[in-house]
Design a protein around this motif. Structure first.
Motif, PDB file in Angstrom:
ATOM      1  N   THR A 244      -3.824  -8.077  -1.084  1.00 13.46           N
ATOM      2  CA  THR A 244      -4.714  -6.929  -0.888  1.00 13.46           C
ATOM      3  C   THR A 244      -5.439  -7.044   0.444  1.00 13.46           C
ATOM      4  OG1 THR A 244      -5.037  -6.570  -3.263  1.00 13.46           O
ATOM      5  CG2 THR A 244      -6.749  -5.732  -1.788  1.00 13.46           C
ATOM      6  N   LEU A 245      -5.939  -8.230   0.762  1.00 13.03           N
ATOM      7  CA  LEU A 245      -6.640  -8.420   2.027  1.00 13.03           C
ATOM      8  C   LEU A 245      -5.696  -8.240   3.211  1.00 13.03           C
ATOM      9  CD1 LEU A 245      -8.901 -11.462   1.093  1.00 13.03           C
ATOM     10  CD2 LEU A 245      -9.604  -9.086   1.398  1.00 13.03           C
ATOM     11  N   ALA A 246      -4.482  -8.743   3.079  1.00 13.56           N
ATOM     12  CA  ALA A 246      -3.502  -8.550   4.159  1.00 13.56           C
ATOM     13  C   ALA A 246      -3.194  -7.080   4.353  1.00 13.56           C
ATOM     14  CB  ALA A 246      -2.221  -9.327   3.830  1.00 13.56           C
ATOM     15  N   GLY A 247      -3.081  -6.336   3.243  1.00 16.82           N
ATOM     16  CA  GLY A 247      -2.807  -4.903   3.339  1.00 16.82           C
ATOM     17  C   GLY A 247      -3.959  -4.133   3.963  1.00 16.82           C
ATOM     18  N   ILE A 248      -5.199  -4.505   3.617  1.00 14.25           N
ATOM     19  CA  ILE A 248      -6.369  -3.842   4.208  1.00 14.25           C
ATOM     20  C   ILE A 248      -6.412  -4.103   5.711  1.00 14.25           C
ATOM     21  CG2 ILE A 248      -8.882  -3.905   4.319  1.00 14.25           C
ATOM     22  CD1 ILE A 248      -8.881  -4.371   1.285  1.00 14.25           C
ATOM     23  N   ALA A 249      -6.149  -5.342   6.103  1.00 13.28           N
ATOM     24  CA  ALA A 249      -6.154  -5.674   7.526  1.00 13.28           C
ATOM     25  C   ALA A 249      -5.073  -4.898   8.276  1.00 13.28           C
ATOM     26  CB  ALA A 249      -5.949  -7.176   7.707  1.00 13.28           C
ATOM     27  N   GLN A 250      -3.892  -4.752   7.673  1.00 10.36           N
ATOM     28  CA  GLN A 250      -2.815  -3.991   8.319  1.00 10.36           C
ATOM     29  C   GLN A 250      -3.178  -2.520   8.432  1.00 10.36           C
ATOM     30  OE1 GLN A 250       0.088  -5.483   9.603  1.00 10.36           O
ATOM     31  NE2 GLN A 250       0.072  -3.476  10.619  1.00 10.36           N
ATOM     32  N   LEU A 251      -3.788  -1.964   7.382  1.00 12.07           N
ATOM     33  CA  LEU A 251      -4.222  -0.568   7.424  1.00 12.07           C
ATOM     34  C   LEU A 251      -5.246  -0.360   8.534  1.00 12.07           C
ATOM     35  CD1 LEU A 251      -4.393   2.315   6.203  1.00 12.07           C
ATOM     36  CD2 LEU A 251      -6.151   1.416   4.656  1.00 12.07           C
ATOM     37  N   ALA A 252      -6.204  -1.270   8.650  1.00  9.90           N
ATOM     38  CA  ALA A 252      -7.220  -1.152   9.692  1.00  9.90           C
ATOM     39  C   ALA A 252      -6.594  -1.223  11.078  1.00  9.90           C
ATOM     40  CB  ALA A 252      -8.261  -2.253   9.519  1.00  9.90           C
TER      41      ALA A 252
END
Length: 430
Positions: free
Chosen positions: A216-224
């Motif tokens: 989830t954290l990796a996905g949030i960072a990629q989205l940002a």
């Protein structure tokens, strides 16, 4: 699912705010609410603070009240912190430091973050603040322009949207109650617009206790990264992730997001120092430079004695006190989960991190309101306080009318008594 906060979500109902002197001729001391700045209607007293006040008021009647509202741990002071404070006083250290903190302390914090993220950090990337709240306020003030939108997973800590509104921004809430209190990446992505400026990530989460997983954290960072957004990463409860769950600093997961990430942390939870008001903001040098200018016009430097006390602690390398604190919280959690496992109409809390049990009262309220009633979490909280002497915080403080937050950061004996009373009351209501 998402919703953009309407003004009524954060505005207090206009009331007579006249202030009167209790003695003498007080006509000249009346203050008309119309004379106050318009921004004062954008926020109201924190409902967590309100819940604590209600508990204290109830206690004045002579009734035994067990207060489970506070976001703090009952604990003595770490010996290294105590020694550092006493040494600072003995040295007559009573003057301003640098606006964003002692250089030596900022260097020590940079070393701490470097160990947590496996990246080098410098003192110029650190601002020491008067608690994490000021770090968050500083971030909102230097990042947001009027109309900028900020994504906030809900339930949320009430200070997040309040400070965003004060800074002129617009909170956009991402519903997580049906996804185990962790936002789905698809929901976050769907909420991004041309006005979106940042995402608030709070893990372990206050109030829900959810710990965000690595993916989830990796996905949030990629989205940002893909959408050119800032990440405001609040990890104040990072020291309290309960096995098998692990707290992942987001920059240890996604180092490439460093140029768009602000880290917010404090020693209030990890060292049980809520009253000392000492925290920090870490991020790109340009942001910290802007924060320094802002802080020079608001609070100036944090308390000098507290700074030297924390410097002594960090330089000592002593982790024994924090380990002891974590062990105590783990014991309280185990006791609480055992008692709350007896709940019949309320799902058992997960309590993955932090020191809160978050109870979902949806089914209980549905049953109670089956004949057309309108009972909500506020009513449950009031009834618990009046009927059982147990004070908790309503989920309405966090954007959830069907939840309650129960702190377990207190001594085991009153905690056990309180949770048994709470469980019996919730099981007995139909």
């Amino acid at each position: 699912m998402m919703c953009i906060a309407e003004s009524s979500d954060l505005m207090s109902t206009p009331q007579d705010t006249s202030a009167r002197c209790p003695v003498g001729n007080h006509h000249h001391f009346e203050i008309a609410s119309a004379t106050l700045a318009q921004r004062t209607h954008l926020f109201k007293l924190s409902k967590t603070a309100t819940a604590k006040i209600a508990a204290k008021d109830a206690a004045t009647s002579g009734k035994e009240i067990i207060d489970l509202t506070a976001g703090e741990i009952w604990s003595d002071i770490a010996p290294s912190v105590r020694e550092g404070a006493i040494a600072a006083i003995d040295r007559n250290l009573n003057r301003y430091t640098d606006t964003v903190g002692l250089l030596e302390l900022r260097h020590a914090v940079a070393c701490k973050i470097a160990a947590e993220t496996a990246q080098p950090w410098s003192a110029e990337e650190i601002a020491v603040t008067n608690g994490a709240k000021q770090a968050l306020f500083n971030a909102a003030m230097v990042l947001l322009n009027p109309g900028d939108e900020v994504l906030i997973p809900a339930p949320y800590w009430s200070t997040f949207p309040a400070q965003i509104v004060v800074a002129g921004g617009t909170p956009v809430f991402i519903e997580t109650r049906h996804t185990n209190y962790v936002p789905r990446l698809t929901d976050l992505a769907a909420a991004v617009t041309s006005k979106t400026k940042a995402i608030v990530v709070n893990t372990p989460n206050n109030p829900t206790g959810a710990v965000y997983d690595y993916d989830t954290l990796a996905g949030i960072a990629q989205l940002a990264t893909d959408r050119n957004l800032w990440i405001i990463f609040d990890e104040c409860y990072g020291a309290f992730a309960h096995a098998p769950h692990t707290h992942h600093p987001i920059l240890s997961v996604a180092p490439r997001a460093r140029n768009r990430t602000l880290l917010v942390n404090s020693f209030s939870k990890s060292l049980a120092l809520t009253g000392w008001r000492i925290g920090y903001l870490a991020g790109p040098k340009a942001v910290i430079s802007a924060v320094k200018a802002l802080q020079s016009h608001t609070t100036s430097s944090p308390n000098v004695v507290a700074q030297h006390a924390l410097l002594q602690h960090l330089d000592s390398g002593d982790t024994g006190f924090q380990t002891q604190l974590q062990r105590g919280i783990a014991n309280a959690r185990a006791l609480g989960l055992s008692i709350l496992s007896e709940l019949t109409s309320v799902p058992h809390p997960c309590a993955q991190g932090g020191f809160y049990f978050y109870l979902d009262l949806t089914e209980l309220l549905r049953r109670m309101n089956s004949n057309g009633g309108r009972t909500n979490a506020d009513d449950i909280v009031t009834a618990l306080l009046m009927d059982t002497g147990v004070a908790v915080v309503s989920g309405t403080a966090f954007g959830d009318p069907a939840g309650i937050r129960v702190s377990y950061g207190i001594d085991l004996q009153p905690l056990e008594k309180a949770l048994r009373r709470l469980t019996a009351a919730l099981n007995g209501w139909r």
